[in-house]
Design a protein around this motif. Structure first.
Motif, mmCIF file in Angstrom:
data_model
loop_
_atom_site.group_PDB
_atom_site.id
_atom_site.type_symbol
_atom_site.label_atom_id
_atom_site.label_comp_id
_atom_site.label_asym_id
_atom_site.label_seq_id
_atom_site.Cartn_x
_atom_site.Cartn_y
_atom_site.Cartn_z
ATOM 1 N N LEU A 237 0.964 -1.212 0.062
ATOM 2 C CA LEU A 237 -0.043 0.186 -0.121
ATOM 3 C C LEU A 237 1.092 1.218 -0.202
ATOM 4 O O LEU A 237 0.669 2.171 -0.750
ATOM 5 N N ILE A 238 1.975 1.280 0.727
ATOM 6 C CA ILE A 238 2.821 2.229 0.822
ATOM 7 C C ILE A 238 3.151 2.640 -0.433
ATOM 8 O O ILE A 238 3.531 3.950 -1.006
ATOM 9 N N ILE A 239 3.912 1.652 -1.085
ATOM 10 C CA ILE A 239 4.689 1.684 -2.552
ATOM 11 C C ILE A 239 3.682 1.962 -3.524
ATOM 12 O O ILE A 239 4.090 3.108 -4.251
ATOM 13 N N ASN A 240 2.608 1.583 -3.570
ATOM 14 C CA ASN A 240 1.592 1.886 -4.650
ATOM 15 C C ASN A 240 1.036 3.165 -4.429
ATOM 16 O O ASN A 240 0.983 3.974 -5.597
ATOM 17 N N ALA A 316 4.284 4.591 11.794
ATOM 18 C CA ALA A 316 3.480 4.378 10.509
ATOM 19 C C ALA A 316 2.902 2.993 10.642
ATOM 20 O O ALA A 316 1.661 2.722 10.080
ATOM 21 N N ALA A 317 3.661 2.129 10.990
ATOM 22 C CA ALA A 317 3.282 0.682 11.242
ATOM 23 C C ALA A 317 2.158 0.676 12.278
ATOM 24 O O ALA A 317 0.975 -0.148 11.655
ATOM 25 N N ILE A 318 2.091 1.417 13.399
ATOM 26 C CA ILE A 318 0.940 1.219 14.294
ATOM 27 C C ILE A 318 -0.270 1.780 13.330
ATOM 28 O O ILE A 318 -1.352 1.450 13.768
ATOM 29 N N ILE A 319 -0.271 2.977 12.947
ATOM 30 C CA ILE A 319 -1.316 3.677 12.080
ATOM 31 C C ILE A 319 -2.056 2.800 11.136
ATOM 32 O O ILE A 319 -3.255 2.567 10.951
ATOM 33 N N LEU A 320 -0.961 2.219 10.217
ATOM 34 C CA LEU A 320 -1.329 1.635 8.794
ATOM 35 C C LEU A 320 -1.876 0.286 9.210
ATOM 36 O O LEU A 320 -2.946 -0.158 8.494
ATOM 37 N N LEU A 321 -1.556 -0.261 10.280
ATOM 38 C CA LEU A 321 -1.784 -1.560 10.630
ATOM 39 C C LEU A 321 -3.268 -1.708 11.331
ATOM 40 O O LEU A 321 -4.032 -2.610 11.499
ATOM 41 N N ALA A 322 -3.692 -0.534 11.883
ATOM 42 C CA ALA A 322 -5.059 -0.217 12.499
ATOM 43 C C ALA A 322 -6.088 -0.073 11.472
ATOM 44 O O ALA A 322 -7.142 -0.055 11.939
ATOM 45 N N GLY A 323 -5.784 -0.006 10.230
ATOM 46 C CA GLY A 323 -6.899 0.110 9.077
ATOM 47 C C GLY A 323 -7.727 1.400 9.413
ATOM 48 O O GLY A 323 -7.103 2.524 9.445
ATOM 49 N N ASP A 324 -8.940 1.463 9.623
ATOM 50 C CA ASP A 324 -9.863 2.597 9.630
ATOM 51 C C ASP A 324 -9.880 3.181 10.994
ATOM 52 O O ASP A 324 -9.963 4.377 10.948
ATOM 53 N N ALA A 325 -9.275 2.691 11.931
ATOM 54 C CA ALA A 325 -9.184 3.162 13.096
ATOM 55 C C ALA A 325 -7.837 3.943 13.182
ATOM 56 O O ALA A 325 -7.593 4.912 14.117
ATOM 57 N N GLY A 326 -6.944 3.868 12.315
ATOM 58 C CA GLY A 326 -6.068 4.815 11.881
ATOM 59 C C GLY A 326 -5.915 5.968 10.716
ATOM 60 O O GLY A 326 -5.362 6.554 10.397
ATOM 61 N N ALA A 327 -7.305 6.037 10.741
ATOM 62 C CA ALA A 327 -7.751 7.147 9.362
ATOM 63 C C ALA A 327 -7.954 8.468 10.135
ATOM 64 O O ALA A 327 -8.300 8.554 11.306
ATOM 65 N N GLY A 328 -7.800 9.375 9.377
ATOM 66 C CA GLY A 328 -7.869 10.815 9.997
ATOM 67 C C GLY A 328 -6.794 11.717 9.736
ATOM 68 O O GLY A 328 -5.784 11.319 9.138
ATOM 69 N N SER A 329 -6.849 12.930 10.207
ATOM 70 C CA SER A 329 -5.497 13.917 9.996
ATOM 71 C C SER A 329 -5.421 14.812 10.918
ATOM 72 O O SER A 329 -4.805 15.977 10.997
#
Length: 475
Positions: A237-240, A316-329
């Motif tokens: 996901l990061i690379i794409n 970044a791992a903590i946020i992205l692995l959380a999926g929707d729970a890590g969404a927002g700004s």
């Protein structure tokens, strides 16, 4: 009106100028130094850990590493990564990695130059940094004055507001504390340390930084192990997203390559500071071991690596692995929500405690950078420091109750102006820096302990302080 001006300045600096400047400088130094960040990685680790002894004139290399890490590891690693992903999509993480790899070479050059042109203040403490190599190396004091003003605004004032703002956000979200009370406590704690000056900052950083960094990395490692099956998908996901190979959706917005680059590079620089000229200020305060300017450059290379490629990646791992729970700004709140989704409610308390330590040490280390530039403007006098310390503490209080968007925008603008001035100086002085670094490498290859002999550089005879680089260090 003010917000519009800051927004325009940021779009000018970060839209094109600094993206090209930072990447270009990093590539230039990487090529000129033949990928030194890869070839001498193990040597950098060795240098960072082998020197624990300070002298009457300078801090130890390890103290300098911890102080520079205290400034680097803070809001940028936790809130900043969340802001980068929220503003530029997961691809922003890739550009943070890239700017860190290239920035390692830039950090090598700026810290080496800071050591070459260091001086002693009226208390006998080593001082130096971009302002000093602009004045002594380029003969342009006006340029050093300009850089000092930008750094004092950025690190002494604005960045400390950012750190205080992040602490308040975490404490309010997790514990429901009043921002004003949090601000007052921060002012008292910060004042206690910074009133002791650079050595007090270094001693506190030497204790706190290793503990807090290891604890944070361990919790991120646990999160990765809990979500091991998701890791390949997150990496792709990061690379794409970084190269626009798929639409990276967050909050219903499709992010372009340019957005990912801008967000990732801006937040990456805020975090690792490579090319900004900030860490070079404390790098100059070291008594290096081996006694050669380049040895401190290796230490700062490791600082950039640990900051971005280790700690920012953990966030970044903590946020992205959380999926929707890590969404927002919304900065630190995203990181708190993400970790809580992984490990439960205690994750929020852990992040709040970690951000308190990370950002508190950043406040005191940021102050130490500004302190050196106040002394530069005062012609190596320390008389102006008490007034400046009061101003710093006032900005800590301001940050605790300020609007986060405006604070981050002010940080970006002041950081960008600093970086522009410093990058110009680095390119103009790159010839000397490369010679000094290669001298170190040649002595190392011959089995010698590298030692700097200023007689080998006749063009520096009138530019270096008489009582610096004498080949002897007072203990």
């Amino acid at each position: 009106m003010f917000e519009t001006l800051i927004s325009y300045l940021n779009s000018l600096l970060w839209g094109k100028l600094l993206i090209y400047g930072l990447v270009g400088a990093g590539l230039y130094f990487t090529i000129r130094l033949a990928f030194i960040q890869l070839r001498y990685f193990k040597h950098s680790v060795k240098i960072m850990t082998m020197s624990r002894k300070e002298t009457k004139s300078g801090l130890s290399s390890f103290q300098v590493f911890c102080t520079s890490m205290a400034a680097r590891v803070g809001a940028g690693n936790m809130a900043g990564v969340a802001v980068a992903i929220g503003g530029g999509g997961p691809g922003a993480v890739f550009w943070m990695w890239l700017i860190a790899m290239l920035g390692m070479a830039t950090a090598m050059v700026e810290s080496t130059l800071a050591q070459v042109y260091k001086v002693k203040d009226e208390d006998g403490q080593y001082r130096g940094g971009p302002a000093y190599y602009m004045e002594k190396g380029l003969g342009q004091r006006w340029m050093g004055v300009l850089f000092s003003i930008f750094l004092i605004i950025a690190f002494g004032l604005v960045f400390n507001s950012v750190q205080a703002n992040t602490i308040t956000g975490a404490m309010t979200m997790v514990f429901g504390l009043d921002p004003t009370i949090v601000g007052i406590v921060l002012v008292v704690l910060s004042g206690f340390v910074i009133m002791g000056g650079l050595r007090k900052v270094a001693h506190v950083s030497e204790i706190i930084v290793p503990i807090m960094a290891v604890a944070y990395i361990l919790i991120a490692f646990v999160v990765v192990l809990m979500n091991l099956e998701k890791l390949p998908d997150v990496f792709m996901l990061i690379i794409n997203s970084a190269f626009g190979w798929q639409e990276a959706a967050a909050g219903g917005v499709a992010y372009t390559i340019a957005q990912a680059m801008q967000s990732g590079i801006a937040r990456g620089l805020f975090s690792n500071e490579a090319g900004m000229g900030s860490a070079a200020n404390v790098a100059a305060s070291a008594t290096p071991n081996p006694n050669h300017p380049a040895s401190q450059g290796f230490v700062q290379m490791m600082g950039v690596f640990v900051d971005t490629l280790v700690i920012c990646t953990a966030t970044a791992a903590i946020i992205l692995l959380a999926g929707d729970a890590g969404a927002g700004s919304d900065g630190i709140q995203v990181t708190i929500s993400a970790l809580t989704s992984h490990v439960g409610d205690w994750g929020g308390a852990f992040i709040a405690f970690a951000i308190l330590l990370f950002c508190f040490t950043s406040i005191i280390a940021n102050y130490s950078y500004a302190e050196t530039n106040i002394i530069f403007l005062s012609n190596n006098s320390t008389k102006a420091l008490p007034i400046f310390r009061i101003c710093v503490l006032a900005m800590v209080m301001f940050g605790a109750v300020a609007k986060i968007g405006l604070v981050w925008d002010m940080a970006d603008a002041s950081m960008g102006l600093m970086a522009v001035v410093n990058l110009v100086a680095l390119v103009l002085l790159s010839g000397l820096a490369v010679r000094v670094i290669k001298d170190y490498q040649n002595q190392l290859a011959q089995g010698k302990v590298p030692t700097f002999n200023k007689a080998d550089y006749p063009e520096l005879e009138e530019k270096l302080e008489a009582d610096v680089w004498t080949g002897k260090e007072s203990t």
